[in-house]
Enzyme design. Structure first.
Site, short mmCIF file in Angstrom:
data_model
loop_
_atom_site.label_atom_id
_atom_site.label_comp_id
_atom_site.label_asym_id
_atom_site.label_seq_id
_atom_site.Cartn_x
_atom_site.Cartn_y
_atom_site.Cartn_z
N ASP A 12 -85.02 -32.70 -75.39
CA ASP A 12 -83.62 -32.27 -75.44
C ASP A 12 -82.77 -33.42 -74.93
OD1 ASP A 12 -81.33 -30.60 -75.69
OD2 ASP A 12 -81.47 -30.04 -73.59
N CYS A 61 -83.42 -28.42 -78.84
CA CYS A 61 -81.99 -28.67 -78.79
C CYS A 61 -81.39 -28.17 -80.11
CB CYS A 61 -81.72 -30.17 -78.61
SG CYS A 61 -79.99 -30.65 -78.75
N ASN A 62 -80.46 -27.24 -80.03
CA ASN A 62 -79.85 -26.71 -81.24
C ASN A 62 -79.10 -27.79 -82.01
OD1 ASN A 62 -80.01 -24.42 -79.13
ND2 ASN A 62 -79.82 -23.32 -81.07
N CYS A 70 -77.21 -22.88 -77.77
CA CYS A 70 -77.55 -24.15 -77.13
C CYS A 70 -78.60 -23.84 -76.08
CB CYS A 70 -76.32 -24.78 -76.49
SG CYS A 70 -76.67 -26.23 -75.46
N THR A 71 -79.63 -24.67 -75.97
CA THR A 71 -80.72 -24.37 -75.05
C THR A 71 -80.31 -24.43 -73.59
OG1 THR A 71 -81.47 -26.68 -75.21
CG2 THR A 71 -82.54 -25.06 -76.65
N HIS A 72 -79.14 -25.02 -73.29
CA HIS A 72 -78.64 -25.00 -71.92
C HIS A 72 -78.14 -23.61 -71.52
CE1 HIS A 72 -78.57 -29.40 -72.38
NE2 HIS A 72 -78.36 -29.50 -71.08
#
Length: 281
Positions: A16, A79-80, A192-194
């Site tokens: 990411d 990561c999108n 979003c992976t965050h």
């Protein structure tokens, strides 16, 4: 036989732009606990969300090459933004490598929404991508669901600051959530992976907006990504047959201290099962 065992014991690479992909790594650990994992935080180039597609592809290739130098057997683009901008090209450049990217989450959201209004929290780059535009338009036509995108500018940066105050994050999230709640969305895609790392705060802010109502449904596709990786490893006979719980090797071109803190505190990796190093790609 020895070469087959070596292939099965090879690690899965996960990357990411920063710390967000750890939310996906956590699902992979839970689904495939005996697999060796390599994680790369490309923090010197974070966030990807404000980069051009060409820049994101360049970084995705650089990180993939680094992971291939570590003899990975499969790759997760955690990561999108990088999935939307680069995964098609990565599959062309590395045709023999198992590559799994992030699911947009729009389809499961469309099936769950009762108001037929789904909010999509994502980076501007993801929202503007051809992949998102095509899928959201098609699903809207097929299901009648309205997808309302919200670019969360600055939220990735805020989450990356592990020492940042909750008040700052709260204010930023409220700013992005309020128009979606006014539009009466009942389902939110964490695009979003965050964002799973602030899921609890999102639930708190949305429940305050609709006291007594049903909680907002959050769609986090990290588990689906882990399940897809498991399926592909079985299909290619690459599941690690060892019963050991291997160490996780994490790399960053940013702060190793910050990455170590996130690994141990955000997703509870024991220090004796973690190695953090730097890389310069």
């Amino acid at each position: 036989m020895a070469s087959e065992e070596f292939a099965r014991s090879a690690p899965i690479g996960v990357f990411d732009s920063g710390l967000g992909g750890l939310s996906v790594l956590q699902h992979i650990r839970q689904t495939l606990p005996h697999e060796a994992l390599l994680y790369v935080a490309d923090s010197s180039f974070a966030p990807y969300g404000d980069k051009t597609s060409a820049e994101i592809l360049e970084r995705s290739i650089a990180v993939t090459d680094f992971l291939l130098s570590k003899n990975i057997k499969a790759l997760v683009v955690a990561c999108n933004t990088a999935t939307a901008a680069a995964i098609k090209h990565l599959r062309q450049y590395y045709p023999d490598l198992i590559i799994v990217g992030m699911e947009p989450g729009l389809k499961p959201a469309s099936l769950l929404s009762k108001t037929k209004k789904v909010g999509v929290l994502a980076t501007l780059s993801t929202i503007q991508s051809e992949k998102y535009q095509h899928l959201s338009t098609k699903l809207s036509a097929d299901t009648g669901v309205e997808f309302i995108p919200q670019a969360c500018v600055g939220l990735v940066d805020q989450i990356e600051k592990a020492e940042a105050s909750a008040d700052q994050t709260r204010l930023l999230l409220a700013k992005y959530l309020n128009p979606l709640l006014t539009a009466q969305v009942d389902t939110l895609v964490l695009g979003c992976t965050h964002y799973p790392f602030v899921a609890r705060l999102i639930q708190e802010l949305t429940s305050a907006h609709i006291p007594g109502g049903e909680p907002i449904t959050l769609i986090d596709t990290g588990k689906a990504v882990a399940s897809q990786m498991q399926r592909l490893l079985v299909e290619h006979d690459l599941v690690n047959t060892s019963s050991d719980i291997p160490r996780i090797n994490a790399y960053t071109n940013g702060s190793p201290e910050k990455l170590k803190l996130a690994c141990t505190q955000w997703i509870d990796i024991p220090e004796d099962k973690l190695s953090v190093s730097t890389f310069s790609n």
